[in-house]
Motif scaffolding. Structure first.
Motif, PDB file in Angstrom:
ATOM      1  N   GLN A   1      -1.341  13.239   3.933  1.00  0.00           N
ATOM      2  CA  GLN A   1      -2.461  13.193   4.532  1.00  0.00           C
ATOM      3  C   GLN A   1      -3.490  13.100   3.419  1.00  0.00           C
ATOM      4  O   GLN A   1      -4.631  13.378   3.495  1.00  0.00           O
ATOM      5  N   SER A   2      -2.910  12.342   2.358  1.00  0.00           N
ATOM      6  CA  SER A   2      -3.708  12.458   1.037  1.00  0.00           C
ATOM      7  C   SER A   2      -4.837  11.338   1.213  1.00  0.00           C
ATOM      8  O   SER A   2      -5.981  11.290   0.770  1.00  0.00           O
ATOM      9  N   SER A   3      -4.281  10.021   1.680  1.00  0.00           N
ATOM     10  CA  SER A   3      -5.289   9.047   1.908  1.00  0.00           C
ATOM     11  C   SER A   3      -4.893   8.270   3.100  1.00  0.00           C
ATOM     12  O   SER A   3      -3.953   8.381   3.426  1.00  0.00           O
ATOM     13  N   ARG A   4      -5.671   7.382   3.387  1.00  0.00           N
ATOM     14  CA  ARG A   4      -5.505   6.538   4.656  1.00  0.00           C
ATOM     15  C   ARG A   4      -6.289   5.408   4.649  1.00  0.00           C
ATOM     16  O   ARG A   4      -7.213   5.229   4.193  1.00  0.00           O
ATOM     17  N   ILE A   5      -5.650   4.258   5.502  1.00  0.00           N
ATOM     18  CA  ILE A   5      -6.159   2.968   5.705  1.00  0.00           C
ATOM     19  C   ILE A   5      -6.132   2.567   7.396  1.00  0.00           C
ATOM     20  O   ILE A   5      -5.177   3.215   7.810  1.00  0.00           O
ATOM     21  N   ALA A   6      -7.052   1.949   7.688  1.00  0.00           N
ATOM     22  CA  ALA A   6      -6.873   1.391   8.902  1.00  0.00           C
ATOM     23  C   ALA A   6      -7.149   0.023   8.814  1.00  0.00           C
ATOM     24  O   ALA A   6      -8.234  -0.520   8.686  1.00  0.00           O
ATOM     25  N   PRO A   7      -6.074  -0.802   8.666  1.00  0.00           N
ATOM     26  CA  PRO A   7      -6.059  -2.412   8.345  1.00  0.00           C
ATOM     27  C   PRO A   7      -6.922  -2.956   9.603  1.00  0.00           C
ATOM     28  O   PRO A   7      -7.835  -3.856   9.468  1.00  0.00           O
TER      29      PRO A   7
ATOM     30  N   VAL B   1      -9.122  -1.775  11.645  1.00  0.00           N
ATOM     31  CA  VAL B   1     -10.678  -1.444  11.508  1.00  0.00           C
ATOM     32  C   VAL B   1     -11.301  -2.120  10.435  1.00  0.00           C
ATOM     33  O   VAL B   1     -12.392  -2.771  10.773  1.00  0.00           O
ATOM     34  N   ALA B   2     -10.580  -2.249   9.183  1.00  0.00           N
ATOM     35  CA  ALA B   2     -11.185  -2.984   8.347  1.00  0.00           C
ATOM     36  C   ALA B   2     -11.335  -4.426   8.586  1.00  0.00           C
ATOM     37  O   ALA B   2     -12.449  -4.962   8.382  1.00  0.00           O
TER      38      ALA B   2
ATOM     39  N   TRP C   1       1.005  -1.128  -0.034  1.00  0.00           N
ATOM     40  CA  TRP C   1      -0.115   0.061   0.092  1.00  0.00           C
ATOM     41  C   TRP C   1       0.656   1.252   0.058  1.00  0.00           C
ATOM     42  O   TRP C   1       0.519   2.207  -0.961  1.00  0.00           O
TER      43      TRP C   1
ATOM     44  N   PHE D   1       2.463   1.699  -3.458  1.00  0.00           N
ATOM     45  CA  PHE D   1       1.198   2.316  -4.215  1.00  0.00           C
ATOM     46  C   PHE D   1       1.088   3.997  -4.021  1.00  0.00           C
ATOM     47  O   PHE D   1       1.058   4.725  -5.051  1.00  0.00           O
ATOM     48  N   GLN D   2       0.953   4.321  -2.739  1.00  0.00           N
ATOM     49  CA  GLN D   2       0.945   5.669  -2.518  1.00  0.00           C
ATOM     50  C   GLN D   2       2.178   6.476  -2.915  1.00  0.00           C
ATOM     51  O   GLN D   2       1.777   7.445  -3.542  1.00  0.00           O
TER      52      GLN D   2
ATOM     53  N   LEU E   1       1.626   9.604  -5.441  1.00  0.00           N
ATOM     54  CA  LEU E   1       2.154  10.884  -5.340  1.00  0.00           C
ATOM     55  C   LEU E   1       3.267  11.179  -5.987  1.00  0.00           C
ATOM     56  O   LEU E   1       3.525  12.106  -6.609  1.00  0.00           O
TER      57      LEU E   1
END
Lengths: 680, 314
Positions: free
Chosen positions: A535-541, A543-544, A414, A417-418, A422
């Motif tokens: 701060q452009s995208s975020r994930i919380a593995p 939480v998912a 991930w 990819f970010q 960017l």
């Protein structure tokens, strides 16, 4: 003060315990009265404990501490041999410790007692050298350990002397590894002669003082040498040959840790020591990374040997590591340090994430193929019902290696990819052109790897057993199975805890990219992963994963509520359209990826041969022989001609040697005259 | 409206309307073919009937088979929570983004393929093999086509991409956007098992791909999987509707804007239904080994979209 003392104790403990584990079986074999436990059980426990200590050492070092030394005088002039963990080696020491502990815990004796003791001693010696590669602070010691690591692991690859496959693998492995080692040795010795010292500190200083041209050529030498260990195209051919031949616990360390020593070497000698990687380094690594990722994934998809499939998948992940590192170098050279930091964090995080998942895969699949007596997927099947605990671990590693959330390989990819997205938006011309292809390659390689690993678990572990031995397989010894199951928690933890743990890479990242703050990779108390500072995208593995689980439970509750009780479930034989179900009706491993082989036929260029053995009627022969194979493309198009030309040249050179004394004297005379003319 | 309520509302919309879309497509197709066809709501009745039935598991199946249907549905629902349906206001956007969405769709795919191999029969293996081969081409194309938008938005957050595209109404006419949209549509057609890649109403096992995967599944497990497949289809269609063509989506979640957004979303889905129904009525299913060319085209179009983006925006 206390921390420094603790660290020295950890360092000394792990190194000396491994030395003891290496020597004990040999000593026990020489002393006739020695108890049997000294040959296997005690050294194995010692080695596992040593690795656990190394893991703690890596963790302590990542948490930030002074760095303890272990030094002794080898009797050579000048300096002492020094071992120490620093910020850059800390993640690799941590990986080594975690994988090593599991590998030794799962190392069960097999065969004759003497053979088992020898294998364990070699395993411990290999682990010692591997650990010291990461810890060395002295060029000669580093080279010594690098060679020891190669030679001891080659001995383990060759452990089955009757297997012709093992002998070939050992030969190719040694041949390629020594080409790589020659580059490393040349560059290190040249550097040492400039520095007048073997200590890494002095080497780094001399390296950054060199004139640009010399600095770059040395850095390239290091890169070539370490790329062989990392298994990048076109020097990857040894990897799918050698890794599967070793015993499973050793394969786990080879694929999980030793390959990463190549990455460590590149980062240390081509990036950290010269201060910045050479120009075009990033581009080359990026391109090689994409090529390796695609090659590895494609060959993994069409491979039918379970362990070889895993080794091919290692090439894919090594490609991802190279891609991420190259991307970071390109971005850093462009001045985008923040995005470069994201890419490099992705590389380091993925290095450990893949190491854990791949080691688990080798341990679990190794137990299964050991129980079934074959590595060939066509002869496996039905393992999941017969070896439930080991199969569960295999399933976890399969999902993790597919790069699926919430397991360990997802977070690293991930981040990559970010950085790609960017970097594309912000990057200069070259990157704008390369990034789409890198993204496409990464996505395609990921999808192919999914097909490969679903084949491994689906054909190898699910369905009905295809042979008698597979049907007779039963779960591994309780202690081994428990060790593997406990280790299966790590890839999950590494994936779920990504936001929290990625911040722990602050120290090594700061060494390579001063000023990059890895703490910014996580927010909301370590639940959310973000590309630092952007701060452009975020994930919380976590939480998912939690939501996935909660929704699954909710579906179950809903079904129960509808029926007013548990929904009915009946076990019945599989339906085969009325025919008697036979294990051979299942899809085979070869058939399973036939569509992929057809789609990629222009690249794979398979070989088929149909031979009529016995003629029958004019239309139908009585007996056929059919052979098909997929020769490695790089091997066929690049390496085979190379080997041919070397052989041809040596054949031509042999003509000089006629055996006639007069002719040899004439050569001498000609040489002397030539030299005189040249020196005039 | 509070964020939590919006998340629940959008998820509920996706989940509740998912089976209806197939019903609508079926009804339009029936009209085009001069048939009366099934009632639109028949899919709900089928699901309700299946949900009450006993499941028969193969004696060769591993314990994984017992939980797979629940996990597959769970993965689909998790993605629903952060998909922008009515508004670009991120609710659960912190939990997942585009890459996470694609990865969770891959989780569904992997679990389904493993489930198909559990019973040890031929058709499961055949479907799993084809499914994986085709999605090996479709998934990268999906990723790349949405990347084209992600690069313009400088983010992989679905809500941000939607908002960024909505904020520049003329951007959709650019070549890279149109190329990416075409690629995305091909992927959606393939991933949802529609003609010309697969035939959703086929009853011939040898030609099945998506239906073949669940051939050995029955009862309430089948209900869960069918529903998950419908939700997955709805998700992909919503991505097309709200990322590539985000007209009418509510930037600020006021009640009026949400009503407009609901109308726009349903309208776009209806248009998609007509397009799919007409395509399915006038084209035939491709031969299996022509499909890779079709999907390869999507992959190339998406790559072209990305590179043209880099050339034109310079």
């Amino acid at each position: 003060m206390v921390l420094a003392g603790l660290e020295s104790a950890l360092l000394a403990g792990s190194v000396w315990a491994l030395v003891a584990a290496f020597l004990l079986p040999a000593i026990a074999a020489l002393v006739p009265a020695a108890p049997a436990a000294l040959r296997h059980a005690v050294p194995r426990a010692l080695a596992a404990a040593a690795c656990a200590l190394a893991a703690v050492l890596g963790g302590v070092q990542l948490a930030g501490s002074s760095g303890a030394l272990l030094a002794w005088w080898p009797g050579l002039p000048s300096e002492p041999f020094t071992l120490a963990a620093d910020a850059l080696s800390a993640p690799f020491v941590l990986l080594f410790g975690l994988v090593g502990a599991a590998s030794f815990a799962a190392h069960a004796p097999s065969g004759t007692p003497a053979g088992a003791a020898a294998r364990l001693a070699l395993h411990a010696g290999f682990a010692l050298c591997l650990l010291c590669v990461f810890l060395s602070r002295h060029a000669l010691l580093f080279l010594f350990c690098w060679e020891g690591m190669t030679l001891l692991s080659a001995a383990l690859v060759a452990h089955d002397l009757r297997s012709a496959r093992g002998r070939t693998a050992t030969y190719v492995y040694l041949a390629l590894s020594h080409r790589g080692a020659a580059f490393v040795a040349y560059a290190l010795v040249t550097l040492a002669s400039h520095a007048g010292s073997f200590q890494f500190g002095a080497l780094a200083e001399a390296f950054s003082r060199l004139e640009p041209h010399a600095r770059e050529s040395l850095a390239w030498c290091f890169t070539i040498g370490f790329a062989v260990k990392l298994g990048l195209v076109p020097a990857h051919v040894w990897l799918p040959l050698a890794h599967p031949e070793a015993p499973a616990p050793v394969s786990a360390m080879l694929s999980g840790v030793m390959v990463k020593a190549g990455l460590y070497g590149m980062l240390r000698f081509a990036w950290q020591m010269p201060g910045a990687p050479p120009e075009q380094w990033g581009t080359v690594l990026l391109v090689l990374g994409v090529a390796s990722a695609l090659t590895g994934a494609l060959y993994a998809a069409v491979e039918s040997d379970a362990k070889k499939l895993l080794a091919c998948s290692t090439i894919k992940h090594a490609g991802v590591l190279a891609l991420a590192t190259g991307l970071a170098a390109l971005l850093a050279a462009n001045g985008q340090r923040e995005i470069a930091g994201v890419a490099l964090a992705g590389a380091l995080y993925h290095a450990i994430g893949h190491g854990l998942a791949k080691a688990l895969a080798f341990l679990a699949v190794g137990e299964a193929v050991h129980a079934a007596g074959t590595r060939h997927l066509e002869s496996l099947g039905g393992i999941a019902r017969r070896m439930p605990r080991v199969s569960f671990a295999a399933l976890v590693s399969t999902l993790a290696l597919c790069g699926l959330p919430p397991f360990s390989c997802f977070a690293g990819e991930w981040l990559v990819f970010q950085a790609l997205i960017l970097g594309f938006s912000a990057g200069a011309g070259q990157l704008r052109l390369l990034a789409p292809f890198a993204g496409a390659g990464l996505a395609l390689a990921g999808a192919l790897a999914v097909a490969a690993l679903v084949k491994l678990y689906g054909i190898g572990f699910l369905g009905r057993p295809r042979t008698e031995p597979a049907a007779a397989a039963h779960d591994a010894a309780p202690r081994t199975a428990a060790a593997i199951l406990a280790f299966a928690a790590l890839p999950f933890a590494w994936g779920v805890g990504a936001p929290l743990l990625a911040g722990a890479l602050a120290a090594p990242l700061a060494v390579l990219l001063p000023g990059f703050e890895a703490a910014q990779l996580s927010e909301h108390a370590g639940f959310v992963l973000v590309p630092a500072g952007l701060q452009s995208s975020r994930i919380a593995p976590a939480v998912a994963a939690l939501m996935l689980g909660a929704f699954a439970v909710l579906a179950r509750v809903w079904l129960r509520a509808r029926r007013g009780g548990a929904p009915g479930l009946r076990i019945a034989p599989s339906w085969a359209c009325g025919a008697k179900l036979d294990a051979r009706m299942q899809y085979s491993s070869l058939g399973f990826t036939k569509p992929l082989r057809l789609i990629f036929e222009p690249v794979l260029r398979g070989e088929r041969e149909l031979q009529v053995l016995e003629e029958g009627s004019p239309y139908f022969a009585r007996k056929y022989r059919y052979r098909s194979g997929l020769p490695e493309l790089v091997e066929k198009t690049l390496l085979a001609p190379l080997v041919q030309s070397v052989l041809w040249t040596s054949e031509q050179v042999r003509r000089l040697q006629t055996g006639s004394l007069h002719l040899y004297l004439a050569y001498l005379l000609a040489t002397v005259v030539g030299l005189l003319l040249w020196a005039r | 409206m509070p964020a939590a309520l919006l998340v629940i509302l959008q998820t509920a919309l996706l989940v509740a309307l998912a089976p209806a879309w197939n019903g609508v497509v079926g009804a339009i197709k029936a009209r085009l073919q001069m048939r009366r066809g099934l009632p639109v709501l028949q899919r709900y009745r089928d699901l309700a009937k299946l949900a009450g039935k006993e499941t028969v598991l193969s004696e060769d199946a591993s314990p994984l088979a017992r939980v797979t249907p629940y996990l597959v549905l769970g993965a689909a629902l998790a993605v629903c929570t952060w998909t922008p349906v009515l508004t670009t206001r991120p609710g659960m956007g912190f939990a997942g983004d585009l890459v996470m969405t694609v990865a969770l769709l891959a989780v569904m795919r992997v679990l389904l393929a493993l489930l198909a191999l559990e019973a040890g029969t031929t058709f499961g293996g055949m479907a799993a093999s084809r499914h994986l081969a085709l999605s090996a081409l479709a998934e990268p194309a999906l990723m790349l086509s949405v990347f084209t938008l992600a690069i313009a938005a400088r983010s992989t957050d679905l809500s941000r991409i939607s908002a960024a595209v909505a904020a520049t109404p003329d951007a959709w006419i650019s070549p890279s956007h149109l190329l990416a949209l075409t690629a995305m549509w091909i992927v959606v057609v393939s991933e949802t098992g529609r003609v010309p890649v697969d035939n959703p109403v086929t009853h011939l096992e040898l030609t099945m791909i998506h239906e073949g995967l669940v051939l050995d599944v029955s009862g309430h497990h089948l209900a869960l999987l069918e529903w998950a497949a419908a939700i997955r289809q709805m998700l992909l269609l919503t991505l097309v509707a709200n990322l590539f063509l985000p007209w009418g989506i509510a930037v600020e979640p006021s009640p009026l804007a949400l009503l407009v957004a609901l109308g726009a979303w349903v309208g776009k889905l209806a248009v998609f239904a007509v397009v799919v129904a007409v395509t399915e009525s006038v084209t035939a299913k491709m031969r299996l080994f022509r499909v890779p060319e079709f999907l390869g085209m999507a992959f190339l179009l998406a790559l072209l979209a990305l590179t043209s983006d880099s050339l034109l925006r310079g």
